[in-house]
Write a protein that holds these residues in place. Structure first.
Motif, PDB file in Angstrom:
ATOM      1  N   HIS A 145      -4.737 -12.509  -5.010  1.00 12.47           N
ATOM      2  CA  HIS A 145      -5.774 -11.915  -4.150  1.00 12.47           C
ATOM      3  C   HIS A 145      -6.223 -10.567  -4.698  1.00 12.47           C
ATOM      4  O   HIS A 145      -5.451  -9.899  -5.406  1.00 12.47           O
ATOM      5  N   GLU A 171      -5.754 -11.828   1.973  1.00  8.29           N
ATOM      6  CA  GLU A 171      -4.317 -12.114   1.936  1.00  8.29           C
ATOM      7  C   GLU A 171      -3.573 -11.156   2.837  1.00  8.29           C
ATOM      8  O   GLU A 171      -2.658 -11.532   3.558  1.00  8.29           O
ATOM      9  N   GLU A 172      -3.968  -9.881   2.787  1.00  3.24           N
ATOM     10  CA  GLU A 172      -3.178  -8.841   3.454  1.00  3.24           C
ATOM     11  C   GLU A 172      -3.288  -8.888   4.977  1.00  3.24           C
ATOM     12  O   GLU A 172      -2.362  -8.478   5.677  1.00  3.24           O
ATOM     13  N   ASP A 188      -0.757  -5.015  -6.688  1.00  3.43           N
ATOM     14  CA  ASP A 188      -0.451  -6.069  -5.723  1.00  3.43           C
ATOM     15  C   ASP A 188      -1.653  -7.009  -5.616  1.00  3.43           C
ATOM     16  O   ASP A 188      -2.726  -6.579  -5.194  1.00  3.43           O
ATOM     17  N   GLY A 189      -1.476  -8.251  -6.014  1.00  3.85           N
ATOM     18  CA  GLY A 189      -2.567  -9.227  -5.963  1.00  3.85           C
ATOM     19  C   GLY A 189      -3.448  -9.164  -7.190  1.00  3.85           C
ATOM     20  O   GLY A 189      -3.688 -10.175  -7.853  1.00  3.85           O
ATOM     21  N   HIS A 220       3.332 -14.315   0.330  1.00  4.51           N
ATOM     22  CA  HIS A 220       2.327 -14.473  -0.722  1.00  4.51           C
ATOM     23  C   HIS A 220       1.467 -15.702  -0.464  1.00  4.51           C
ATOM     24  O   HIS A 220       1.894 -16.625   0.235  1.00  4.51           O
ATOM     25  N   HIS A 230       2.866 -12.029  -9.812  1.00  2.00           N
ATOM     26  CA  HIS A 230       2.783 -10.950  -8.823  1.00  2.00           C
ATOM     27  C   HIS A 230       3.781  -9.860  -9.182  1.00  2.00           C
ATOM     28  O   HIS A 230       4.800 -10.139  -9.808  1.00  2.00           O
TER      29      HIS A 230
END
Ligand SMILES: [Zn+2]
Length: 413
Positions: A82, A127-128, A93-94, A360, A192
């Protein structure tokens, strides 16, 4: 030796370029559906197209870039993650999973290597779950796991999801069309950052993810008796906050000493009336247990009920344990783990097995396809913060293993 070498400076350059979109002195702000998120998505689409991928946006707003295989009757192998962030989040992150996947495609293009399977690079939306407080929205949409609450969710300003999905090129009224059926994807691979300290501590460059953690959340309500803090003798008190405090320590010990589950956390506490001169008549705590083994979570729940029953007797208080919904653990199959380990070894990199303590997109996609995850070190285990950092070498290592993993899977499935 890996078959082809990825371009270390190129992958890190794209990470830094994406990392300037939504960058502020406090960290990254590419919260899903924001103008900054859209800028990041536009950048991603541009890179995908430059890499020769045919791009589309599905009804959920997921960006999908596709490359034909030599046998288009085969299901596609997908790589992704993401590009949205939490507020004041980090650059890796992502982002590493999406930029890394595009680097893999660029390398294959340069080498003139046509895989048997079609390939897809997927940038999953939201995603978050910062906005609307519903997470994994894109990957759950694709995996048939979306719930009515997701569609009905409102953001903190009372706005609904429909216009946001439209802003990123999706269509909430057709969101069912984003669902992929089992068998449509041969596999899904996600690179990741670890977001934990283990690889940084061990010095191993690669983590082979064994599973994504399950989570059990509870609220414990304690009813004692409010009374005057000056006149009530210590021996006759029914102090709800004192009972809560004992529980906090015992819950911490459940993971730290008894090792009933991997981690246990009391994250919130309330005392009522919360006044310095009143014995708290009521207290509540919010807590969670996490483990990749659902039996461990069941054992933790059993122990929680035992210690709260005991506390009720010892402290002469009433205790109510409210069980919120469990998030199931998602195991990664042994053959998928073995494939990641083999890919790491082909690249000459030391690896270790690791459970993922964070959620995830892969955990949703596991509903429709075999999944594997590769972790690379997070310096000091920090993420969701401006200090989040993985070295250029760490990032490149992960992308190199991702490419090798893809080639192994393409050969064998
Ligand atoms: Zn992530």
């Amino acid at each position: 030796m890996p078959r082809y070498s990825i371009n270390e400076s190129r992958i890190n350059q794209t990470l830094q370029e994406l990392g300037h979109l939504g960058e502020s002195p406090e960290g990254m702000d590419r919260v899903a559906y924001s103008p900054e998120d859209i800028a990041g998505r536009d950048y991603t689409i541009k890179l995908m197209q430059e890499a020769g991928l045919e791009t589309r946006i599905d009804a959920a707003g997921n960006i999908i870039g596709r490359r034909a295989g030599s046998d288009d009757n085969l299901p596609a192998i997908a790589l992704g993650s993401h590009t949205d962030t939490v507020p004041k989040g980090g650059k890796y992150d992502g982002a590493l999973g999406v930029m890394g996947a595009i680097e893999v495609i660029r390398t294959l293009e340069e080498q003139g290597h046509r895989t048997r399977h079609p390939l897809e690079v997927i940038d999953f939306t939201n995603e978050e779950g910062t906005r609307f407080h519903r997470w994994l929205v894109g990957s759950r949409s694709m995996s048939g796991l979306l719930e009515q609450e997701d569609l009905d969710a409102l953001d903190d300003d009372g706005l609904s999801l429909g216009p946001c999905i439209a802003d990123i090129g999706g269509d909430l009224s057709r969101i069912g069309e984003a669902v992929r059926s089992p068998g449509e994807l041969a596999a899904y691979f996600e690179l990741h950052i670890e977001q934990g300290p283990y690889l940084h501590q061990s010095g191993n460059p690669i983590g082979v993810v064994t599973g994504i953690t399950g989570r059990a959340v509870f609220e414990v309500e304690i009813e004692g008796k409010a009374n005057h803090a000056g006149t009530t003798p210590m021996s006759t008190r029914r102090d709800a906050l004192v009972s809560a405090s004992k529980l906090v320590l015992n819950i911490q010990k459940m993971a730290a000493e008894q090792e009933i589950c991997r981690v246990s956390t009391v994250g919130s506490i309330k005392a009522i009336p919360n006044a310095v001169n009143v014995i708290p008549g009521h207290a509540s705590i919010g807590l969670e247990f996490r483990d990749t083994d659902m039996e461990a979570l069941a054992a933790a729940e059993q122990e929680l009920r035992r210690i709260t029953d005991q506390a009720a007797v010892d402290d002469i208080v009433d205790i109510d344990v409210i069980r919120h919904r469990f998030t199931s653990a998602v195991p990664i199959t042994a053959d998928m783990q073995a494939l990641v380990a083999e890919a790491a070894e082909n690249c000459g990199m030391a690896w270790e097995p690791l459970a993922s303590g964070a959620g995830h997109d892969a955990q949703a996609v596991a509903n429709i396809a075999p999944v594997a995850m590769i972790f690379v070190p997070s310096i000091d285990g920090i993420s969701h913060a401006i200090e989040e950092y993985s070295t250029p070498q760490d990032c490149a290592n992960g992308v190199q293993v991702l490419l090798e993993l893809l080639l192994l899977a393409d050969d064998r499935s």
